[in-house]
Each structure stands twice: as structure tokens, then as C-alpha cells.
Design a protein around this motif. Structure first.
Motif, short mmCIF file in Angstrom:
data_model
loop_
_atom_site.label_atom_id
_atom_site.label_comp_id
_atom_site.label_asym_id
_atom_site.label_seq_id
_atom_site.Cartn_x
_atom_site.Cartn_y
_atom_site.Cartn_z
N PRO A 169 67.33 -47.11 -56.01
CA PRO A 169 68.51 -46.43 -56.04
C PRO A 169 69.60 -47.13 -55.44
O PRO A 169 69.49 -47.77 -54.59
N PHE A 170 70.74 -47.07 -56.07
CA PHE A 170 71.98 -47.91 -55.67
C PHE A 170 73.27 -46.98 -55.70
O PHE A 170 73.62 -46.34 -56.61
N SER A 171 73.48 -46.70 -54.36
CA SER A 171 74.60 -45.52 -54.12
C SER A 171 75.83 -46.49 -53.79
O SER A 171 75.98 -47.32 -53.13
N PHE A 172 77.10 -45.55 -54.38
CA PHE A 172 78.48 -46.12 -54.13
C PHE A 172 79.20 -44.78 -54.32
O PHE A 172 78.72 -43.94 -54.46
N ASN A 173 80.52 -45.09 -53.69
CA ASN A 173 81.63 -44.09 -53.88
C ASN A 173 82.69 -44.64 -54.36
O ASN A 173 83.08 -45.96 -54.39
N TYR A 174 83.54 -44.14 -55.14
CA TYR A 174 84.82 -44.63 -55.81
C TYR A 174 85.82 -43.40 -55.92
O TYR A 174 85.75 -42.19 -55.90
N PRO A 175 87.07 -43.91 -56.01
CA PRO A 175 88.31 -42.87 -56.25
C PRO A 175 88.22 -42.17 -57.49
O PRO A 175 88.07 -42.91 -58.47
N VAL A 176 88.76 -40.77 -57.66
CA VAL A 176 88.69 -40.30 -58.98
C VAL A 176 90.07 -39.39 -58.84
O VAL A 176 90.20 -38.60 -57.76
N ILE A 177 90.70 -39.39 -60.02
CA ILE A 177 91.91 -38.59 -60.10
C ILE A 177 91.72 -37.87 -61.32
O ILE A 177 91.24 -38.28 -62.33
N ILE A 178 91.97 -36.24 -61.16
CA ILE A 178 91.63 -35.58 -62.30
C ILE A 178 92.93 -34.65 -62.83
O ILE A 178 93.42 -34.15 -62.02
N GLU A 179 93.11 -35.23 -64.14
CA GLU A 179 94.27 -34.19 -64.70
C GLU A 179 93.89 -33.22 -65.65
O GLU A 179 92.65 -33.54 -66.41
N SER A 180 94.37 -31.93 -65.74
CA SER A 180 93.90 -30.98 -66.66
C SER A 180 94.89 -30.38 -67.24
O SER A 180 95.94 -30.23 -66.56
N ASP A 181 94.75 -29.71 -68.31
CA ASP A 181 95.66 -28.91 -68.99
C ASP A 181 94.71 -27.75 -69.59
O ASP A 181 94.06 -27.86 -70.67
N ASN A 201 95.37 -26.28 -73.26
CA ASN A 201 94.97 -27.24 -74.46
C ASN A 201 93.47 -27.47 -74.40
O ASN A 201 92.95 -28.42 -74.93
N LYS A 202 93.02 -27.01 -73.02
CA LYS A 202 91.58 -27.49 -72.69
C LYS A 202 91.43 -28.93 -72.60
O LYS A 202 90.26 -29.41 -73.37
N ILE A 203 92.17 -29.76 -72.09
CA ILE A 203 92.18 -31.26 -72.13
C ILE A 203 91.99 -31.57 -70.44
O ILE A 203 92.44 -31.01 -69.59
N ILE A 204 90.98 -32.51 -70.42
CA ILE A 204 90.76 -32.96 -68.96
C ILE A 204 90.63 -34.38 -68.99
O ILE A 204 89.87 -34.95 -69.87
N ILE A 205 91.38 -35.21 -68.04
CA ILE A 205 91.41 -36.88 -68.07
C ILE A 205 90.92 -37.16 -66.81
O ILE A 205 91.60 -36.53 -65.81
N MET A 206 90.01 -37.87 -66.61
CA MET A 206 89.19 -38.37 -65.29
C MET A 206 89.97 -39.89 -65.31
O MET A 206 89.38 -40.59 -66.22
N HIS A 207 90.35 -40.36 -64.15
CA HIS A 207 90.57 -41.88 -63.78
C HIS A 207 89.71 -42.16 -62.66
O HIS A 207 89.84 -41.53 -61.69
#
Length: 125
Positions: free
Chosen positions: A44-56, A59-65
């Protein structure tokens, strides 16, 4: 379509169906810290990271950065459309990295997201 949209935008629901993300801490509006554990050669290799979630919603669109390990930038685009008898999800993933790991990352994402969508499909709605 709404059911799938909710599972991709509500982070408690998202974590409940994602095969490797165990937690999403809210930082501020649409900004999260993802906690993930991958198994590499069964270790197992655990880590964390930032995520930004945009949604519409309309139009049922989701964008994750996401920025994984500081220098791997990932953008995931989901588009949910009506289909018969099931909704259709189009997923596009863009990687920006200096390391030669793109093929490995693509393979990992395919496997993870295949399981993610199987998990959502198996839920009662």
C-alpha cells in the motif's frame, strides 16, 4: 442522470463508491484534499492531494482538477447523457507531467474508474 451526477459531486457519496479514495476533506467551496491508497506490487502506498471540483448541473458536466505529488496535473471531465436503457458517461482525462508515467497513470485510471462506475451502477436508485 441525476443519480450519477450526485455520486460524482457529493464527496461523501463519491468516497463511498471510489475504489482507492478513502476520504475527501473539504478545504473550502469546491476545494478538497483527497486521501488515496494505491497498491503497488501489493504494497500500500498512501498519499493525499488537492482537488478542485466544478460542476454544471443543467448540462450534467463535472470537471475535477487534481495535482498529485505536486507536479502531476490531472483534469477529469465527465459528461452524463440520457441513453436507453442506461445513462451514458463520457470521461476524458488529461495528464500534464514531466515524468514518463502517463501510460501507467492511464492504466490505473481505467481500472479504478471502471470499478467506480460498476459500484455506482450496482447501487439501488
Amino acid at each position: 442522470m441525476d443519480f450519477i451526477f450526485n455520486y460524482l459531486t457529493d464527496m461523501k457519496k463519491f468516497v463511498s463508491v471510489h475504489p482507492v479514495i478513502s476520504k475527501m476533506d473539504a478545504i473550502k467551496h469546491n476545494h478538497y484534499l483527497a486521501h488515496e491508497t494505491l497498491r503497488i506490487l501489493r504494497i500500500p502506498f498512501s498519499f493525499n492531494y488537492p482537488v478542485i471540483i466544478e460542476s454544471d448541473y443543467n448540462n450534467k458536466i463535472i470537471i475535477m482538477h487534481a495535482t498529485v505529488l505536486r507536479f502531476n496535473k490531472i483534469e477529469l471531465n465527465f459528461k452524463i447523457e440520457a441513453g436507453e436503457p442506461f445513462s451514458l458517461i463520457t470521461e476524458t482525462i488529461h495528464f500534464k507531467t514531466l515524468l514518463p508515467i502517463k501510460p501507467i497513470m492511464q492504466m490505473i485510471f481505467r481500472k479504478q474508474h471502471r470499478q467506480l462506475f460498476i459500484n455506482i451502477e450496482q447501487l439501488p436508485n
